[in-house]
Design an enzyme around this catalytic site. Structure first.
Site, PDB file in Angstrom:
ATOM      1  N   LYS A  55       0.866  -1.170   0.000  1.00 41.10           N
ATOM      2  CA  LYS A  55       0.000   0.000   0.000  1.00 41.10           C
ATOM      3  C   LYS A  55       0.909   1.229   0.000  1.00 41.10           C
ATOM      4  CE  LYS A  55      -1.542   3.498   2.484  1.00 41.10           C
ATOM      5  NZ  LYS A  55      -0.739   4.586   2.919  1.00 41.10           N
TER       6      LYS A  55
ATOM      7  N   THR B 233       7.101   5.703   2.782  1.00 41.19           N
ATOM      8  CA  THR B 233       5.945   5.647   3.645  1.00 41.19           C
ATOM      9  C   THR B 233       4.888   4.741   3.084  1.00 41.19           C
ATOM     10  OG1 THR B 233       6.444   7.910   4.059  1.00 41.19           O
ATOM     11  CG2 THR B 233       4.354   7.065   4.887  1.00 41.19           C
TER      12      THR B 233
ATOM     13  N   THR C 173      -8.273  16.132   8.081  1.00 41.39           N
ATOM     14  CA  THR C 173      -8.016  15.597   9.423  1.00 41.39           C
ATOM     15  C   THR C 173      -9.299  15.136  10.059  1.00 41.39           C
ATOM     16  OG1 THR C 173      -6.865  17.688   9.625  1.00 41.39           O
ATOM     17  CG2 THR C 173      -6.548  16.092  11.379  1.00 41.39           C
TER      18      THR C 173
END
Lengths: 400, 400
Positions: free
Chosen positions: B176, B187, B400
């Site tokens: 992923k 990442t 967020t």
């Protein structure tokens, strides 16, 4: 000790004349500019730290080693005169021609250039325009400020009149920025003139301090150009000669720094495609270097920059950037504030008014991020811009 | 010694079952996945070097110190379980509940998480979904590959069947990626399983080498997450036990690296908003470190990335990035090629077919940049993506 601030630029000095004309280097508009000193001016400069340097930077660095005084600064936009075939020769040809036109010595000319890298320098276009450039000399600082721009939208110009111990002196400056703007002599040009009497050595030290606190604290895209130059000249017209670091010198450096910070902020506000002017203030670092690392990591984070563009108080991206900055940190002591809102403190997220913070992100053109590492006494601040569709547009279409 | 490649993922192993369900962590879609080993599997892992680590990383790092074998890997998207209030407790609660459901020990469970930083972890939602997760176990690798995605568009999955010295073994993996993708353990998450008999120590060494040559050589945006994890497990079903670095080991590492490189490239191709898959190959550096610096400087340059998006062979931006990379370079020896076009060599730009180079930029989804520093023997290559409107859109709006 108040100062009078105007946007007259170099027009405040009787003995300084400027000029800007179209030489045809850029597709349109004025692209060649001149700052002319009627008598010798003491000068200093700082340059890009990029190992690939434009020919003007290589030339000026040599000039600074042997020359104390200057009579003219020639500036062009549209061609960086870097990594090309004829760059060094072009500077010889252009400065020689200009010395004839102005009746000054060739080594009294400082050169600054900005634009596309790698293209042959259009020497002929420039030399052909020199007579017109001379004839046009006058109080033209606004035109000069416009002619040095590339993708900037707004001319950046300031002049201040200050008084210290009965001596009235001036500092005037113009700058060019917009893209390829990064710490370590942010990729930009700036030209500063003062009438205060000061030796070359002290002028060098003063410029370095002012630049470290201003142009070296801005970041647009993390890219550093081959042409960065900040030039300063003194006309030596007022005051007693400053030849050591004394109180007057401190006052002068403070005012010089103020001018540079003003221009540095203007550069970030006018950054390519920017919609927000941002500042990150880092406190409580172990070392100065660590405070800088954290500030630069946040200012260069694409995720932080896009979150600010999206008006999203995404502190998760901020804390991630602190974490990978390479600085010594203690997550348990870390404190993060966005505007006046404490979002993270002592190892855990804090309760805050989410609606109010969203409003802060939405309604302010200027966003502040505070990071307290709470492990030392070192601080650093950095101005930066958000990352927008417009930045992509400008830079995907700005053609070699 | 040919290999058979399929996209069956873990379905090639009889004793590995997978499952993916919707727990309701994300707004929609499946967000909880399980890899279940019917018998103990030897495991190893490498993690983010970000100093701010998600709770799963902290937990797994401890687990690795004491545990050789594993029975299950639980993965969720939608919540990074980082920098939040209940993260450590959530992992205790969730692994405890899962150990009951699966009738295994709590310390036989490895955890990986991805998603938003800072939000409370929805323990209840996850524990409520565990029974369904178990009941759903089967040959579901495609579903698993989908459930671990965040902003990725395409599942990344591979399995290979290899033969060496008469031994047929398999390596299967899912990954992923999409954003926050950077060198140093880009990442991302990846889970790899092999049936080859191998000790934990040798597995660790093998994984590190494979990751260094694959996931550590990709960059999307220069941001490094708090959750990066590459996990590997061995079922110990075929071959003689590999307990030292021998020829079979070398063959295994090569094949493992191939799988990782395949997934790493898939991650870059599916990078947020990317339209071009790019590779920079640096040759002739003084030191390995310098070769890396140059590659990373180019891959992370916003100006290079936007030029590639704009299909503009702007080598001036490339040479500027080489210059500010911090690596030891000699501009007079520098050589730059875009595709097969030599654009800069021995201190000067080269004549090349501009129309043909423009066509190369326009017509290829895959762009190669070659840099020869011509001063040493160190090389490094890096895969990266361009920077596009879509990247800005995804990241300005991911809330967020």
């Amino acid at each position: 000790m108040n100062c009078k601030i105007t946007n007259d630029g170099f027009d405040v000095f009787e003995s300084v004349k400027t000029s800007a004309v179209r030489a045809g280097i850029k597709r349109k508009g004025e692209d060649l500019a001149l700052i002319y000193f009627e008598k010798e001016a003491t000068f200093a400069a700082v340059f890009t730290t990029n190992k690939v340097k434009a020919h003007c930077v290589i030339y000026d660095e040599e000039l600074l080693k042997t020359q104390q005084n200057i009579r003219a600064v020639l500036i062009n936009s549209g061609n960086a005169n870097a990594c090309n075939i004829n760059g060094a020769q072009a500077i010889q040809d252009v400065t020689k021609a200009l010395s004839t036109v102005l009746n000054i010595k060739q080594n009294e000319i400082f050169i600054a250039q900005t634009g596309i890298i790698g293209e042959e320098f259009p020497t002929k276009k420039v030399t052909n325009a020199l007579a017109k450039l001379k004839n046009n000399l006058g109080k033209n600082s606004q035109n000069l400020a416009r002619a040095i721009l590339t993708t900037d939208k707004i001319p950046k110009i300031i002049s201040i009149e200050c008084e210290y111990a009965g001596v009235i002196f001036h500092i005037a400056a113009v700058a060019k920025g917009a893209g390829m703007i990064h710490p370590n002599m942010a990729t930009m040009l700036s030209f500063i003139v003062t009438d205060l009497k000061i030796t070359q050595n002290i002028l060098k030290v003063a410029l370095k301090e002012a630049v470290d606190k201003s142009f070296n604290r801005i970041s647009v895209d993390g890219d550093m150009s081959t042409n960065d130059t900040v030039f300063i000249a003194s006309l030596n017209e007022v005051g007693d000669l400053i030849n050591e670091e004394n109180e007057f010198y401190r006052y002068f450096v403070d005012k010089l720094t103020e001018c540079c910070v003003y221009l540095a902020k203007e550069i970030v506000k006018d950054a390519e495609g920017a919609t927000k002017f941002c500042e990150v203030l880092v406190f409580g670092a172990d070392k100065d270097e660590d405070a800088q690392k954290v500030a630069r990591s946040i200012a260069n984070s694409l995720l932080v920059k896009t979150a600010i563009f999206g008006k999203d108080p995404n502190w998760g991206r901020i804390i991630a950037a602190v974490g990978y900055s390479g600085a010594n940190i203690d997550v348990e002591k870390l404190e993060i504030k966005i505007g006046d809102f404490l979002v993270y403190s002592w190892g855990r997220p804090q309760e805050f008014d989410k609606i109010a913070l969203l409003e802060y992100m939405r309604q302010n053109d200027s966003i502040k991020i505070y990071i307290n590492l709470n492990i030392g006494a070192s601080n650093f601040n950095l101005y930066f811009s958000d990352l927008t569709y417009e930045y992509i547009k400008i830079n995907a279409q700005y053609h070699t």
